[in-house]
Design a protein around this motif. Structure first.
Motif, short mmCIF file in Angstrom:
data_model
loop_
_atom_site.label_atom_id
_atom_site.label_comp_id
_atom_site.label_asym_id
_atom_site.label_seq_id
_atom_site.Cartn_x
_atom_site.Cartn_y
_atom_site.Cartn_z
N ARG A 180 -8.90 0.67 7.61
CA ARG A 180 -7.97 0.20 8.65
C ARG A 180 -6.55 0.09 8.09
NH1 ARG A 180 -10.69 -3.78 10.09
NH2 ARG A 180 -9.56 -5.52 9.14
N TYR A 181 -6.42 -0.41 6.86
CA TYR A 181 -5.11 -0.47 6.21
C TYR A 181 -4.49 0.92 6.12
CZ TYR A 181 -5.78 -5.31 4.46
OH TYR A 181 -5.96 -6.66 4.35
N ILE A 182 -5.32 1.87 5.69
CA ILE A 182 -4.84 3.25 5.55
C ILE A 182 -4.37 3.80 6.89
CG2 ILE A 182 -5.59 5.62 5.10
CD1 ILE A 182 -7.33 4.47 2.82
N LEU A 190 -0.40 4.74 7.95
CA LEU A 190 -0.08 6.11 8.33
C LEU A 190 0.70 6.20 9.65
CD1 LEU A 190 -3.47 7.87 7.49
CD2 LEU A 190 -1.28 8.35 6.41
N THR A 191 0.54 5.20 10.50
CA THR A 191 1.11 5.24 11.85
C THR A 191 2.62 5.45 11.85
OG1 THR A 191 -0.65 3.80 12.65
CG2 THR A 191 1.30 4.01 14.05
N ASP A 192 3.34 4.75 10.97
CA ASP A 192 4.81 4.79 10.98
C ASP A 192 5.40 5.42 9.74
OD1 ASP A 192 4.98 3.42 13.49
OD2 ASP A 192 4.49 1.56 12.44
N ASN A 193 4.60 6.18 9.02
CA ASN A 193 5.10 6.77 7.77
C ASN A 193 4.80 8.26 7.73
OD1 ASN A 193 6.02 4.36 6.00
ND2 ASN A 193 4.03 3.70 6.78
N ARG A 194 5.78 9.07 8.09
CA ARG A 194 5.57 10.52 8.17
C ARG A 194 5.50 11.19 6.80
NH1 ARG A 194 9.38 12.50 13.26
NH2 ARG A 194 8.37 11.18 14.85
N ASP A 195 5.91 10.46 5.76
CA ASP A 195 5.82 11.03 4.42
C ASP A 195 4.45 10.84 3.79
OD1 ASP A 195 6.32 8.32 4.44
OD2 ASP A 195 7.39 8.31 2.52
N LEU A 235 0.83 -1.20 0.00
CA LEU A 235 0.00 0.00 0.00
C LEU A 235 0.86 1.25 0.00
CD1 LEU A 235 -2.67 1.53 0.19
CD2 LEU A 235 -2.69 1.06 2.65
N LYS A 236 1.91 1.26 0.82
CA LYS A 236 2.80 2.41 0.87
C LYS A 236 3.44 2.67 -0.49
CE LYS A 236 6.93 4.28 3.09
NZ LYS A 236 8.02 4.04 4.05
#
Length: 258
Positions: free
Chosen positions: A41-43, A47-52, A13-14
């Motif tokens: 939920r995937y989104i 998002l939790t560990d990806n600041r970009d 997804l990322k």
């Protein structure tokens, strides 16, 4: 699904977001063949560990590609049509004969106006399109507040409209929103409509928020009001179960799901 499979999906997804710049919830549903709640939920998890990456309305995007601007009214009419029409129909069923109401601007409110066509009402409109939709109905008296008209959106807003709407007091106000967050409340992408929206609580006995589920767990630029100002929220069945629970139990707001 085991932990490794889940990790691989989130990584995939990322990569998709980086490649395409932004993804809507519908894109995630189709790509992974999952339900809407699972896609959301995937989104949230990616998002939790990806600041970009950053949450956008009804999806996820790159921080460098976030757009705060709205799409035009005619385009909005073609997004989540069935959900919006179901929400509008349910809301119309709550309006009694002889009521006085104020209708906010927006596509869901426009569909609501179509659903009340057979009723005997007094309607205050903050939207030119909605006024035109109702004007030929002999059973409905239509009042339009004065003010500036926003091109491409047909809403009436600004400080002049804010002062004009104070002249009315109604049984029910029907409100739309660009984004709804449990903590921050209701927000809007553009400041133009904000002064009028803020007055809706003051000039009504009952305030109903009609929004499709894509608007939840999102924020836009301008704050309108806390959720505590709302009496009833009507949305569709794709709303996240945790959000449902918090609205009912923590916020103590009547939630109607269609």
């Amino acid at each position: 699904m085991n932990t490794i499979e889940k990790y691989n999906r989130l990584e995939e997804l990322k990569k998709l977001v980086i490649q395409k710049k932004r993804l809507m919830v519908e894109d995630v549903v189709e790509y992974f063949n999952v339900s809407y709640p699972t896609a959301r939920r995937y989104i949230q998890e990616v998002l939790t560990d990806n600041r970009d990456l950053k949450k956008i309305r009804n999806g996820i995007g790159l921080v460098s590609d976030i757009r705060e601007s709205e799409i035009y009214f005619e385009e909005k009419l073609n997004i989540n049509i069935e959900a919006k029409k179901s929400i509008a129909k349910k809301c119309a069923s709550l309006i009694l004969e002889g009521e006085t109401i104020i209708i906010d601007s927006g596509s869901t409110c426009y569909f609501f106006a179509q659903e009340i066509y057979h009723k005997n009402l007094k309607v205050v409109s903050t939207d030119i399109k909605i006024s035109m939709e109702l004007i030929d109905n002999k059973n409905i008296s239509v009042y339009t507040i004065g003010g500036e008209i926003r091109k491409g959106y047909y809403s009436i807003g600004g400080e002049i409209a804010k002062e004009n709407i104070k002249n009315f007091f109604v049984n029910t106000a029907i409100m739309s929103a660009d984004a709804v967050d449990l903590e921050r409340g209701i927000t809007n992408a553009d400041v133009f409509e904000v002064p009028v929206k803020k007055e809706l609580r003051k000039c009504s006995e009952r305030l109903i928020l009609i929004v499709d589920s894509s608007k939840f767990n999102c924020n836009s630029f301008y704050h309108i009001m806390p959720l505590s100002n709302i009496d009833i929220i009507i949305t569709d069945s794709n709303i996240d179960k945790d959000i449902q629970k918090k609205i009912k139990e923590e916020k103590n707001i009547e939630l109607i799901i269609v």
